[in-house]
Write a protein that holds these residues in place. Structure first.
Motif, mmCIF file in Angstrom:
data_model
loop_
_atom_site.group_PDB
_atom_site.id
_atom_site.type_symbol
_atom_site.label_atom_id
_atom_site.label_comp_id
_atom_site.label_asym_id
_atom_site.label_seq_id
_atom_site.Cartn_x
_atom_site.Cartn_y
_atom_site.Cartn_z
ATOM 1 N N ALA A 228 -1.783 -8.666 11.588
ATOM 2 C CA ALA A 228 -3.176 -8.838 11.178
ATOM 3 C C ALA A 228 -3.919 -7.523 10.947
ATOM 4 C CB ALA A 228 -3.928 -9.663 12.224
ATOM 5 N N ALA B 84 -5.018 -6.931 7.329
ATOM 6 C CA ALA B 84 -6.095 -7.877 6.994
ATOM 7 C C ALA B 84 -7.395 -7.463 7.680
ATOM 8 C CB ALA B 84 -5.701 -9.299 7.392
ATOM 9 N N GLY C 36 -6.195 -15.700 7.144
ATOM 10 C CA GLY C 36 -5.471 -16.429 8.185
ATOM 11 C C GLY C 36 -4.461 -17.404 7.611
ATOM 12 N N GLN D 263 -1.560 -15.439 5.988
ATOM 13 C CA GLN D 263 -0.750 -14.800 7.026
ATOM 14 C C GLN D 263 0.091 -15.839 7.769
ATOM 15 O OE1 GLN D 263 0.045 -11.719 7.029
ATOM 16 N NE2 GLN D 263 -1.480 -10.649 8.236
ATOM 17 N N THR E 254 -2.003 -8.341 1.904
ATOM 18 C CA THR E 254 -2.002 -8.099 3.348
ATOM 19 C C THR E 254 -1.029 -8.993 4.103
ATOM 20 O OG1 THR E 254 -3.881 -9.601 3.675
ATOM 21 C CG2 THR E 254 -4.378 -7.247 3.378
ATOM 22 N N SER E 255 -0.398 -9.939 3.415
ATOM 23 C CA SER E 255 0.496 -10.859 4.133
ATOM 24 C C SER E 255 1.952 -10.787 3.685
ATOM 25 C CB SER E 255 -0.020 -12.296 3.997
ATOM 26 O OG SER E 255 0.027 -12.727 2.653
ATOM 27 N N THR F 59 -5.088 -13.694 12.911
ATOM 28 C CA THR F 59 -5.551 -13.081 11.661
ATOM 29 C C THR F 59 -6.928 -13.593 11.290
ATOM 30 O OG1 THR F 59 -3.274 -12.844 10.905
ATOM 31 C CG2 THR F 59 -5.000 -12.663 9.235
ATOM 32 N N SER G 286 -9.974 -11.015 11.102
ATOM 33 C CA SER G 286 -10.592 -10.859 9.779
ATOM 34 C C SER G 286 -12.082 -11.172 9.839
ATOM 35 C CB SER G 286 -9.896 -11.765 8.761
ATOM 36 O OG SER G 286 -8.559 -11.391 8.605
#
Length: 185
Positions: free
Chosen positions: A14, A17, A43, A46, A113-114, A142, A146
């Protein structure tokens, strides 16, 4: 894998993110409903990327290892470049105007980001780890980080003035470079 390990894995996944959420929060000038939007997208992606990796298993492991850092770098550089461009443009900004971002931008950032979570999913498949509990933990951690990141960015962004978007873009590009360097070194 125990819950303690899953939690720390989730925090590690995470971090990108979280960093991106801070940069996005820096340019928001309205309520925190956008924090919720970003947190949900980050989220969800992820949590879903490990599932995709788990399903792909051995077939794509080598491909993901080689190209994932480059894909993340390109996506982050494109969004960061766009933020820098928009931050440098001369325009009259009303402090009360709500500065928003497109769903396309959120999707690109969510994927960027994932991508590492996809590789973690491949690892789960190799280890015969059941996938449900890890993805719930990864998604929840996440989401929370975030949401908090956007809030932190929103509070800090107002301290730096209207050109904070340039800094946010530079940070996104730096995150992309960091991802590349970590895989090359």
């Amino acid at each position: 894998m125990d819950i303690f390990s899953m939690f720390f894995l989730a925090v590690g996944l995470a971090m990108d993110a979280f960093s991106v959420s801070i940069t996005r929060g820096m340019i928001l000038k309205c309520n925190l409903k956008y924090a919720l939007t970003i947190a949900i997208f980050f989220g969800a992606f992820q949590a879903l990327m490990p599932v995709a990796g788990w399903l792909a298993g051995e077939q794509l492991a080598a491909l993901v290892e080689v190209w994932a850092p480059w894909i993340a770098f390109i996506l982050l550089a494109l969004v960061g470049g766009k933020m820098i461009y928009e931050g440098l443009r001369e325009e009259d900004e009303d402090e009360d105007v709500c500065r928003v971002f497109s769903i396309r931008d959120i999707l690109i950032l969510s994927v960027a980001t994932s991508i590492d979570a996809f590789a973690v999913g491949v690892t789960f498949a190799f280890l015969n780890t059941p996938i449900l509990l890890p993805i719930l933990i990864i998604g929840l951690v996440t989401f929370l980080l975030s949401f908090i990141g956007v809030y932190i960015g929103k509070k800090a962004g107002h301290l730096f003035g209207s050109k904070i978007e340039v800094l946010g873009g530079l940070i996104l590009i730096a995150i992309g470079i960091k991802i590349l360097l970590e895989t090359m070194l």
